[in-house]
Enzyme design. Structure first.
Site, PDB file in Angstrom:
ATOM      1  N   SER A 123       0.848  -1.183   0.000  1.00  0.00           N
ATOM      2  CA  SER A 123       0.000   0.000   0.000  1.00  0.00           C
ATOM      3  C   SER A 123       0.884   1.233   0.000  1.00  0.00           C
ATOM      4  O   SER A 123       2.004   1.201   0.521  1.00  0.00           O
ATOM      5  CB  SER A 123      -0.874   0.010   1.258  1.00  0.00           C
ATOM      6  OG  SER A 123      -1.470   1.272   1.456  1.00  0.00           O
ATOM      7  N   TYR A 136      -1.310  -0.266  10.381  1.00  0.00           N
ATOM      8  CA  TYR A 136      -1.458  -0.765   9.019  1.00  0.00           C
ATOM      9  C   TYR A 136      -0.278  -0.315   8.157  1.00  0.00           C
ATOM     10  O   TYR A 136       0.320  -1.123   7.429  1.00  0.00           O
ATOM     11  CB  TYR A 136      -2.773  -0.251   8.433  1.00  0.00           C
ATOM     12  CG  TYR A 136      -2.938  -0.492   6.956  1.00  0.00           C
ATOM     13  CD1 TYR A 136      -3.344  -1.735   6.484  1.00  0.00           C
ATOM     14  CD2 TYR A 136      -2.706   0.516   6.025  1.00  0.00           C
ATOM     15  CE1 TYR A 136      -3.517  -1.956   5.119  1.00  0.00           C
ATOM     16  CE2 TYR A 136      -2.872   0.302   4.673  1.00  0.00           C
ATOM     17  CZ  TYR A 136      -3.275  -0.941   4.229  1.00  0.00           C
ATOM     18  OH  TYR A 136      -3.435  -1.156   2.883  1.00  0.00           O
ATOM     19  N   LYS A 140       2.432  -2.654   6.204  1.00  0.00           N
ATOM     20  CA  LYS A 140       2.597  -2.606   4.752  1.00  0.00           C
ATOM     21  C   LYS A 140       4.036  -2.269   4.364  1.00  0.00           C
ATOM     22  O   LYS A 140       4.520  -2.707   3.326  1.00  0.00           O
ATOM     23  CB  LYS A 140       1.592  -1.636   4.127  1.00  0.00           C
ATOM     24  CG  LYS A 140       0.166  -2.185   4.153  1.00  0.00           C
ATOM     25  CD  LYS A 140       0.127  -3.546   3.464  1.00  0.00           C
ATOM     26  CE  LYS A 140      -1.236  -4.135   3.342  1.00  0.00           C
ATOM     27  NZ  LYS A 140      -1.234  -5.401   2.562  1.00  0.00           N
TER      28      LYS A 140
END
Length: 185
Positions: A123, A136, A140
């Protein structure tokens, strides 16, 4: 066979992959192994966070020439230092361990044939921080490093490993983000 891993309906239509698909589900939601044919592709349900279940699923599929790793998930907030231990573990499991488990299950055959392709979907969050999805973003970034390392390890066996880092995709999965004006700015 090409293999796509992913757990969120709708994202695959944005990346244009049609092949064998494994639907990732959280362990507490996972029913016994099942499958169905959808859009001409075999969809299997397996908890890719479970290395043994992942290997068993890949054994059932047979030859895999490529893996498109699309598994991932996030929760909004809290700030990184406030994330509970179990949430950190879950974020790692969903966003990193699933990637590694799929690769470990597929790569022995690729090395034996001296041919294969692995794509890890990370991401844009792995490239920069966020005040609301920090855990998150960190996970990533780990996916990006996983791809770099795997490329070095498996390149000599003609197994290509690449990582892509898309921005925000307007799916139901990411609705909380794309409806947040502050996040979009």
């Amino acid at each position: 066979e090409q293999l796509e891993t992913g757990g969120h309906p709708g994202r695959e239509r944005h990346v244009g992959v049609r092949a064998v698909r494994i639907a990732v589900q959280l362990a507490h939601r996972l029913r016994p192994a099942r499958h169905r044919v959808e859009d001409g592709a075999l969809r299997l349900a397996v908890d890719l966070g479970d290395a043994g279940a992942t290997r068993a699923c890949f054994d059932r599929i047979g030859r895999v020439d490529g893996v498109f790793n699309l598994a991932g998930g996030f929760t909004m907030g809290p700030r990184t230092w406030e994330v509970a231990d179990d949430e950190w573990a879950q974020m790692y499991r969903i966003n990193v361990a699933t990637m590694q488990n799929a690769v470990r299950a597929a790569v022995p055959g690729m090395i034996e044939r001296k041919n294969g392709s692995i794509i890890i979907v990370s991401s844009i969050g792995g490239l920069r921080g966020s005040p609301i999805i920090g855990a998150y973003c960190i996970s990533k970034a780990a996916d990006m490093q996983l791809a770099r390392n795997l490329a070095v390890e498996y390149g000599p066996y003609n197994v290509r490993v690449n990582c892509i880092a898309p921005g925000l995709i307007r799916t139901d999965f990411a609705r909380a983000l794309w409806e947040d004006e502050a996040m979009l700015s």
